[in-house]
Motif scaffolding. Structure first.
Motif, mmCIF file in Angstrom:
data_model
loop_
_atom_site.group_PDB
_atom_site.id
_atom_site.type_symbol
_atom_site.label_atom_id
_atom_site.label_comp_id
_atom_site.label_asym_id
_atom_site.label_seq_id
_atom_site.Cartn_x
_atom_site.Cartn_y
_atom_site.Cartn_z
ATOM 1 N N GLN A 132 -9.602 1.656 0.485
ATOM 2 C CA GLN A 132 -8.437 2.519 0.655
ATOM 3 C C GLN A 132 -8.792 3.976 0.959
ATOM 4 O OE1 GLN A 132 -6.036 1.921 -2.871
ATOM 5 N NE2 GLN A 132 -5.239 -0.025 -2.110
ATOM 6 N N THR A 169 2.852 2.117 -2.006
ATOM 7 C CA THR A 169 2.943 2.677 -3.347
ATOM 8 C C THR A 169 1.899 3.776 -3.555
ATOM 9 O OG1 THR A 169 1.463 0.969 -4.230
ATOM 10 C CG2 THR A 169 3.816 0.513 -4.282
ATOM 11 N N ASP A 170 0.908 3.865 -2.686
ATOM 12 C CA ASP A 170 -0.090 4.926 -2.752
ATOM 13 C C ASP A 170 -0.242 5.561 -1.371
ATOM 14 O OD1 ASP A 170 -2.028 6.682 -3.463
ATOM 15 O OD2 ASP A 170 -3.502 5.195 -4.106
ATOM 16 N N GLN A 214 -3.434 7.722 -0.332
ATOM 17 C CA GLN A 214 -4.632 7.007 0.109
ATOM 18 C C GLN A 214 -4.488 6.595 1.571
ATOM 19 O OE1 GLN A 214 -7.048 7.322 -1.801
ATOM 20 N NE2 GLN A 214 -7.046 6.043 -3.633
ATOM 21 N N THR A 234 0.828 -1.204 0.000
ATOM 22 C CA THR A 234 0.000 0.000 0.000
ATOM 23 C C THR A 234 0.863 1.256 0.000
ATOM 24 O OG1 THR A 234 -1.762 -1.150 1.163
ATOM 25 C CG2 THR A 234 -1.844 1.236 1.233
#
Length: 321
Positions: A188, A57-58, A61, A55
């Motif tokens: 998310q 990577t984002d 969010q 997660t």
């Protein structure tokens, strides 16, 4: 590389218009509104437990969700969000990650008019812990222990989407494109039902309330226990299962999946017209899905469309279950 305090100044120092003294000293200074009680909650998000290891990577969010899950607790009590504190451990100080995380966090804070007033950082496994503080008039909080026999049970939105999104990401199911996007967004970037909680409290429509973080049945169980009542859930009156999902898995996610952050509340039958009006005004579906009964009918019963009891195999998430 910038040090700890420079990173805090660079990424987490923003104006705090609701606050006497914000980040930068040993403590923040807050001025609660006269005649208001403080509602205080804290939630932790741990990599590998509350979000997948990839997660990061984002991170935007993740920044949104870290605050949103705390605001959902305030929403469940009808509190108005005011302030938050952030404590976290990071394996390393990656500036691009921090910048994106902070942007997501402050997007959520701006949406719900919350000041970030302090916190702490340290090196360690990725772990984020936020404390949210809201205000509510003395004695007006929506509480788990105020359910009344005869109350209707209501659920907002469409519970189960977040758990379906997680199942898709974990490759336990394969959702079609548009549904997968919708479910992953629910997982998310949840929307805390702050406006709903405030309206239920301000208009005196609900007796008891809770946010659905561990699963509809599990969280309803807290109302049942705290209010010393029994509950019935009518499966046929729950939201329709999403087309394109395995119906057995989708029903399990709806009843026992976590991370929805919808509001589950009880209200007297006389509130039905006002709740229908509120749903239309907020453009938020509100589903009358059950009722509370006297404690003589102990427990929680799931009923099919013919009124027959169904077996409950799963109730929800438990960190130590």
């Amino acid at each position: 590389m910038p040090g700890e305090f420079e990173l805090i100044r660079r990424y987490f120092s923003r104006p705090t218009p609701q606050t006497v003294l914000g980040p930068g000293d040993d403590c923040a200074l807050l001025a609660p509104t006269p005649d208001m009680q403080l509602a205080i909650t804290t939630d932790m998000l741990v990599e590998g437990t509350h979000f997948l290891a990839d997660t990061d990577t984002d991170p935007a969010q993740l920044g949104w969700k870290a605050l949103a899950v705390n605001l959902s607790d305030l929403a469940a009590m009808g509190a108005r969000p005011r302030w938050t504190l952030l404590a976290g451990s990071l394996p390393e100080a990656r500036e691009a990650w921090l910048a994106a995380f902070a942007e997501g966090l402050f997007d959520c804070a701006q949406r719900y008019q919350v000041d970030l007033v302090g916190g702490d950082t340290t090196r360690g496994p990725l772990n984020l812990c936020l404390t949210a503080i809201g205000e509510i008039p003395a004695g007006a909080a929506l509480r788990r222990d105020r359910g009344v026999p005869g109350d209707d049970l209501w659920i907002s939105g469409q519970p189960g989407l977040a758990a379906l999104g997680l199942a898709h990401l974990q490759r336990r199911t394969q959702l079609p494109g548009a549904l997968a996007d919708r479910c992953i967004a629910s997982l998310q970037r949840p929307l805390p039902r702050v406006e709903l909680g405030l309206e239920l409290r301000l208009r005196g429509l609900a007796n008891a309330a809770i946010d659905v973080s561990d699963g509809l049945l599990a969280d309803l169980g807290h109302i049942v226990e705290s209010s010393a009542v029994a509950a019935e859930i009518f499966v046929a009156q729950l939201p329709s299962l999403p087309a394109g999902a395995d119906p057995v898995l989708a029903r399990r996610c709806q009843l026992a999946g976590g991370d929805d952050y919808e509001l589950l509340f009880s209200a007297p039958p006389a509130s039905r017209p006002a709740i229908a009006d509120l749903a239309a005004r907020l453009e938020l579906p509100l589903w009358r899905c059950g009722r509370l009964r006297g404690a003589a009918a102990i427990g929680l019963t799931l009923l099919d469309e013919n009124g027959q009891a169904l077996t409950i195999d799963e109730r929800g998430f438990d960190h130590f279950g």
